[in-house]
Scaffold this motif. Structure first.
Motif, PDB file in Angstrom:
ATOM      1  N   ARG B 397       3.991   4.798  -7.584  1.00 56.94           N
ATOM      2  CA  ARG B 397       4.961   5.311  -6.623  1.00 56.94           C
ATOM      3  C   ARG B 397       5.229   4.234  -5.558  1.00 56.94           C
ATOM      4  O   ARG B 397       6.372   3.964  -5.202  1.00 56.94           O
ATOM      5  N   GLN B 398       4.156   3.617  -5.089  1.00 52.94           N
ATOM      6  CA  GLN B 398       4.296   2.585  -4.050  1.00 52.94           C
ATOM      7  C   GLN B 398       4.974   1.336  -4.605  1.00 52.94           C
ATOM      8  O   GLN B 398       5.811   0.724  -3.944  1.00 52.94           O
ATOM      9  N   ILE B 399       4.582   0.979  -5.826  1.00 53.57           N
ATOM     10  CA  ILE B 399       5.152  -0.230  -6.438  1.00 53.57           C
ATOM     11  C   ILE B 399       6.658  -0.064  -6.613  1.00 53.57           C
ATOM     12  O   ILE B 399       7.450  -0.934  -6.245  1.00 53.57           O
ATOM     13  N   VAL B 400       7.043   1.093  -7.154  1.00 53.32           N
ATOM     14  CA  VAL B 400       8.468   1.334  -7.401  1.00 53.32           C
ATOM     15  C   VAL B 400       9.230   1.467  -6.084  1.00 53.32           C
ATOM     16  O   VAL B 400      10.344   0.967  -5.945  1.00 53.32           O
ATOM     17  N   TYR B 523      15.567  11.986  -5.888  1.00 55.22           N
ATOM     18  CA  TYR B 523      14.908  10.681  -5.905  1.00 55.22           C
ATOM     19  C   TYR B 523      13.432  10.821  -5.529  1.00 55.22           C
ATOM     20  O   TYR B 523      12.551  10.291  -6.213  1.00 55.22           O
ATOM     21  N   LEU B 524      13.181  11.572  -4.457  1.00 56.61           N
ATOM     22  CA  LEU B 524      11.799  11.733  -3.987  1.00 56.61           C
ATOM     23  C   LEU B 524      10.953  12.480  -5.012  1.00 56.61           C
ATOM     24  O   LEU B 524       9.795  12.125  -5.251  1.00 56.61           O
ATOM     25  N   ARG B 529       6.680  11.761  -9.196  1.00 56.59           N
ATOM     26  CA  ARG B 529       6.214  11.982 -10.573  1.00 56.59           C
ATOM     27  C   ARG B 529       5.942  10.665 -11.300  1.00 56.59           C
ATOM     28  O   ARG B 529       5.449  10.671 -12.421  1.00 56.59           O
ATOM     29  N   LEU B 530       6.302   9.562 -10.659  1.00 55.57           N
ATOM     30  CA  LEU B 530       6.252   8.286 -11.382  1.00 55.57           C
ATOM     31  C   LEU B 530       4.838   7.858 -11.765  1.00 55.57           C
ATOM     32  O   LEU B 530       4.640   7.231 -12.808  1.00 55.57           O
ATOM     33  N   ASP B 531       3.849   8.196 -10.930  1.00 59.33           N
ATOM     34  CA  ASP B 531       2.466   7.827 -11.272  1.00 59.33           C
ATOM     35  C   ASP B 531       2.083   8.422 -12.621  1.00 59.33           C
ATOM     36  O   ASP B 531       1.522   7.757 -13.487  1.00 59.33           O
TER      37      ASP B 531
END
Lengths: 271, 548
Positions: B397-400, B523-524, B529-531
Motif C-alpha cells: 500500500r505504501q509502495i504504490v 481509489y482508497l 486491498r493492494l497488500d
C-alpha cells in the motif's frame, strides 16, 4: 541449555501443480549458526529460501523466524532479516549510494543514518570509487557485493543468502566472507545456499541437505560425517582414503544424495 | 555455413517463437493477453481493410484518369505511417531482442535477415503492405498490363520502408544508449517537432495572398518529392504507364539504389552488434576515481521514510529516462502544436478558435494520457527490484502510494505548465474552466490510478525505461488503459457539454466533484486491498519482472 531456534519450519511444503518442490521439511537453525543449505540443482533450495523470506507462499506448513510466525507477523519478521535473493533484487537505474540509502530507509532507518551506513558499506565493499556509476553498469561481482550491502544495512539478526558466491571472483568472495564472519562473531545467524561446497565447508558450522524436495540430512559437519560413517558397511574401507582422514563436504554430499559420474560411459561423441 | 544449416536455424527460430507463444497460453494471464491481442488485431484489421479500400479506389482512379503521378499522394502517407507508427507506439511492436541470438553460430547474413523478418511482422509493416497491395490491385484493375511492373516497383518500395524502419530503430537505439547522445537526440527531436509545426503558420502567412515565392516553393517541393522514395515509386509506375519506359526504369533504379544505401547503413549497425558491441554507458566514460560525498536521501515532511524513499527512487528513475522525459513534455508541446499548427486559433475554422477555453482542459487530459506507461505498469521498470519490495518490511500500500505520489507530482507539474502555456498562447482560461479542470483531475486521477494500480499487479511487464522501442507492453494493459482513457475523456467532454448547455461552467465543477466523491473512495478502497492482492500475485509478479 537448548536455545529456541532462530529459524524453524514445520512440515514446510510447496507444490507447483503436480510437482512437490519442497516436501514437508523441518528445519532447525539455532541462533548464531552459520548454516549452509545444500542440494543438487532443482532440489528445492531456492524455493525454500523464498518461502523463508516471504517471497513465496508455502502450500502448507509453518515458518517461524526469531520465534515469530512469518505468516502472522510478516512485517515484524522482515524488519529483522536481510535477504539476498536469487536475482539480487537491485534497482539498476540508481547509483550504489542511492540504492543503499533507499534500502536503509525502506528498513526504517532515518535519512542520515542510512546515508552514513551506505557510505561505510560502499567503502568496505570497495564500491566507493565511482559514486556516479549506475548499478546497471556494475559488474556481476560488484552487484553481488551491493546486494549484500543492502541486505545488511539495517543490521539484521538473520541473513538469508541465495548463492552469494555465484559468479564472484576470489577478491570479491574474500570481502563477502570477511563481512559474513564478522556478523557471525557479533551474534547474527546466517542461512545460505551455495553450490561452492568448499566455501560452505570453510564457513558453515551446520548444514542441511535437501534432495528431491526432502530434507535428507541436517546437523553439524561432524554429525553428518558420523552419520555417513555409521551407514557404511563394516570393513568397507575406502582404498583412496588415508586412515583417519575426514570426509570432505563434497564427499559427504555425494554419498548422501547419491551422485554418480556417468560422463565416462555416456556422451562418447563429446570431445 | 551450408544452406541446410541456415535453413535449420531459421526453422528453429520460427519454432522458438511459436513455442514461446503456445507456452504463454498455459497461464490465465497468457490467455487474457491472447484475447486482448485478438481485439487489438481486430482494430488493425479494420484499419487495414479501410486502408486497402482507399488505396485501391484512389489508385484505380489515378491510373484510369492517366494521372498515375498522383499515386505519390498515397505513397507519402504510407511512408510516414510505416516509419513513424513504430516509433510513436512501441506498445504494439513485438520485436524480441534479436541480439540474444548472437550466442548461436549464426552467420552475419542470417542475423541480418532475421532482423528484417522481425521488422516485417511489425503492425506498421503489415498495414503498409496491405495498403500497397491495394494500390497494386487498383492499378491492375485500371491497367492490367501494368501489373508486373507495379508489382516490382511496389515490392521495392515496401523493401525500402522495411529496411529504413529497421535502420531508424537500430541507429536510434545506438544514439539513445548514451546520455550525451540521448540529450542531443532529445533536442533534435523537439526541434523537429517544432519545425513541423511551423509549416502551418508559414502556409497560413504566405497563403492568404497570392505569393510568387509560395508557387515557386510548391514547384520546388514537387520536384524534390519526385526524387524521394514515395515520389520515385509513383514516378516509376506513372512514367511506364505513359510509355516513358526509360524514365520509369531510371526512377525504379534510383529507388533500388536508395534502398541499398539505407541497407548499407543498417549493415553498419548490425555488423557492430554482430561483433559484440556494448552500448553500456559505462563504456563511454573514463573510469576516473570520483570523490564520494554523503548521499543524503530526500526528506518529505510528514511522510514515513519508506514512502519518501520509494518516491525519490521513482523520480530518479524518471529523470534518468530520456524517452520518458520526452513523453512527459508532450502536453506542452501539444499546446504549441495547436497554437502554431494547422489548427491554430488564428484560423476561424479551428476547434480552439471557437473554444479557446478548452485548451487548458485538453492539455490537462493529455497530461493524464502521457502518464499511461508509468501508471499502468508501475512495477515494469523495477525489474528484479520487485523482490526487494517483497522482502522489505514495507506494505505494498505504501509502495504504490509513493509511486502514485510521484506520478501525481508529474501530473501537477504538467498541469501547472499547461495552465501557464494555455494562458500565454490562448489567454488565461476563465476561472470557472480552471476550477472545473482541477475538479476534473480530482475525478480522473484517482480513477486512472485505481485502474493503473490493479493492472500493474495483474498484468505486469518488465520494461527498461532507458532503452528506446523493442518493448511491447502487456496487451491487456494496452487495451484496458485505452478503455480507461476513453472513459475519462468521454466523461470530461460530457460534463463540459452539459455545463455549456446550461450556460454555466460552474456546473462542470459540481459534476466533477460529484464524480470525484465516487472515485476517491474507490481509489482508497483498492489501495487498502493492494497488500492482499500483491501477496496473492507475488509469484506472477516476481516471475514476470525478474525475467532475464
Amino acid at each position: 541449555m537448548d536455545l529456541a531456534p532462530t529459524i524453524c519450519t514445520q512440515a514446510l511444503t510447496r507444490r507447483f501443480g503436480e510437482l512437490i518442490a519442497v516436501d514437508g521439511i523441518d528445519l532447525r537453525v539455532a541462533p548464531g549458526q552459520f548454516f549452509g543449505f545444500l542440494g543438487p540443482n532443482g532440489a528445492g533450495k531456492s524455493t525454500t529460501i523464498k518461502m523463508l523470506t516471504g517471497l513465496l507462499a508455502p502450500s502448507s506448513g509453518r515458518i517461524e523466524i526469531l520465534g515469530l510466525d512469518l505468516n502472522a507477523h510478516p512485517m515484524e519478521v522482515k524488519r529483522q532479516i536481510g535477504v539476498v535473493p536469487e536475482g539480487m533484487a537491485l534497482f539498476g537505474r540508481l547509483t550504489g549510494a542511492e540504492f543503499l540509502s533507499f534500502a536503509g530507509r525502506m528498513y526504517g532507518l532515518d535519512g542520515m543514518t542510512a546515508a552514513k551506513r551506505a557510505a561505510e558499506l560502499l567503502e568496505f565493499m570497495q564500491l566507493a570509487d565511482q559514486p556516479k556509476k549506475l548499478v546497471t553498469d556494475y559488474s556481476h561481482g560488484m552487484q553481488k557485493k551491493l546486494a549484500l550491502a543492502a541486505a545488511v544495512i539495517h543490521g539484521p539478526k538473520v541473513l538469508f543468502l541465495d548463492e552469494p558466491f555465484e559468479g564472484v571472483d576470489a577478491i570479491a568472495a574474500g570481502t563477502l566472507k570477511s563481512m559474513l564472519q564478522g556478523m557471525i562473531a557479533r551474534g547474527a545467524t546466517i542461512f545460505l545456499t551455495s553450490h561452492v561446497l568448499d566455501i560452505v565447508e570453510r564457513l558453515c558450522s551446520h548444514v542441511a541437505i535437501i534432495h528431491q524436495g526432502r530434507l535428507v540430512a541436517q546437523g553439524s559437519l561432524e554429525e553428518l560425517r558420523a552419520g555417513v560413517e555409521a551407514l557404511k558397511p563394516a570393513g568397507s574401507a575406502d582404498a583412496s582414503r588415508v586412515s583417519g582422514e575426514k570426509l570432505t563436504l563434497e564427499e559427504l554430499f555425494l554419498r548422501i544424495v547419491g551422485g554418480t559420474h556417468r560422463a565416462e560411459q555416456e556422451l562418447s561423441w563429446l570431445g | 555455413m551450408t544452406t541446410s544449416i541456415r535453413g535449420g536455424q531459421f526453422t528453429a527460430i520460427a519454432d522458438l517463437r511459436l513455442r514461446m507463444f503456445l507456452n504463454s497460453l498455459r497461464s490465465k494471464r497468457g490467455k487474457m493477453e491472447l484475447a486482448s491481442r485478438l481485439l487489438i488485431t481486430l482494430v488493425f484489421v479494420v484499419g487495414g481493410i479501410g486502408g486497402f479500400t482507399v488505396a485501391t479506389g484512389f489508385a484505380w482512379y489515378f491510373v484510369s484518369q492517366n494521372n498515375a503521378e498522383y499515386m505519390a499522394l498515397l505513397l507519402w502517407p504510407i511512408f510516414f505511417f510505416w516509419q513513424l507508427f513504430p516509433v510513436m507506439s512501441t506498445a504494439f511492436t513485438n520485436n524480441p531482442d534479436s541480439a540474444d541470438l548472437l550466442r548461436f553460430p549464426l552467420t552475419y547474413r542470417s542475423y541480418f535477415l532475421i532482423r528484417l523478418a522481425y521488422g516485417f511482422f511489425d503492425p506498421a509493416s503489415a498495414l503498409g503492405t496491405v495498403a500497397l497491395t491495394g494500390i497494386l490491385l487498383g492499378t491492375t484493375i485500371a491497367r492490367p498490363l501494368l501489373f508486373p511492373w507495379a508489382l516490382l516497383v511496389l515490392f521495392t518500395f515496401a523493401l525500402f520502408n522495411l529496411v529504413l524502419m529497421q535502420t531508424v530503430f537500430t541507429w536510434l537505439e545506438r544514439w539513445l544508449a548514451q546520455r550525451r547522445t540521448r540529450e542531443i537526440m532529445a533536442v533534435l527531436f523537439i526541434l523537429a517537432m517544432f519545425s513541423f509545426q511551423l509549416i502551418g503558420p508559414l502556409i497560413g502567412r504566405f497563403g492568404r495572398t497570392p505569393h510568387p515565392q509560395l508557387r515557386r516553393t510548391i514547384q520546388v517541393g514537387t520536384q524534390v518529392q519526385a526524387v524521394l522514395p514515395p515520389g520515385l515509386a509513383a514516378n516509376a509506375i506513372a512514367q511506364t504507364s505513359h510509355a516513358q519506359f526509360l524514365v520509369g526504369f531510371t526512377a525504379l533504379l534510383f529507388l533500388g539504389a536508395l534502398t541499398l544505401g539505407i541497407a548499407a547503413l543498417l549493415h553498419l549497425r548490425l555488423r557492430a552488434q554482430f561483433r559484440g558491441e556494448n552500448l553500456s554507458e559505462a563504456a563511454a566514460r573514463p573510469a576516473l576515481a570520483q570523490v564520494q560525498v554523503l548521499q543524503m536521501g530526500w526528506n518529505l515532511p510528514g511522510l514515513p521514510p519508506s514512502v519518501t524513499a520509494v518516491y525519490e527512487k521513482e523520480m530518479r528513475y524518471i529523470a534518468r529516462s530520456g524517452p520518458m522525459l520526452l513523453t512527459l513534455f508532450m502536453p506542452i508541446l501539444m499546446l504549441l502544436i495547436f497554437r502554431l499548427g494547422p489548427m491554430n486559433s488564428l484560423r476561424h475554422s479551428s476547434l480552439l478558435s471557437r473554444t479557446p477555453d478548452m485548451a487548458f482542459p485538453g492539455a490537462a487530459a493529455y497530461a493524464i494520457l502521457v502518464l499511461t506507461n508509468l501508471v499502468f505498469n508501475s512495477f515494469g521498470g523495477d525489474g528484479g527490484g520487485i523482490q526487494f519490495f517483497y522482502a522489505s518490511p514495507v506494505s505494498f500500500r505504501q509502495i504504490v502510494l509513493a509511486k502514485n505520489m510521484a506520478h501525481g507530482s508529474i501530473l501537477i507539474a504538467n498541469t501547472a505548465f499547461a495552465w501557464i502555456a494555455a494562458s500565454y498562447l490562448y489567454g488565461a482560461p476563465h476561472l470557472a474552466v480552471s476550477v472545473a479542470t482541477l475538479a476534473g483531475l480530482l475525478f480522473a486521477t484517482p480513477l486512472n490510478f485505481t485502474a493503473g494500480n490493479l493492472l500493474s499487479i495483474y498484468a505486469p511487464k518488465k520494461r527498461d525505461f532507458s532503452t528506446f522501442g523493442r518493448q511491447n507492453a502487456s496487451q491487456t494493459t494496452v487495451l484496458a488503459s485505452f478503455g480507461m482513457q476513453i472513459l475519462i475523456v468521454g466523461s470530461g467532454v460530457a460534463v463540459f457539454t452539459i455545463a455549456r448547455l446550461y450556460g454555466n461552467l460552474w456546473i462542470a465543477t459540481l459534476l466533477f466533484l460529484a464524480l470525484a466523491a465516487i472515485t476517491i473512495p474507490l481509489y482508497l478502497f483498492v489501495l487498502c486491498r493492494l497488500d492482499h492482492i500483491a501477496l496473492q500475485r507475488r509469484e506472477t509478479l516476481v516471475a514476470e519482472l525478474c525475467r532475464a
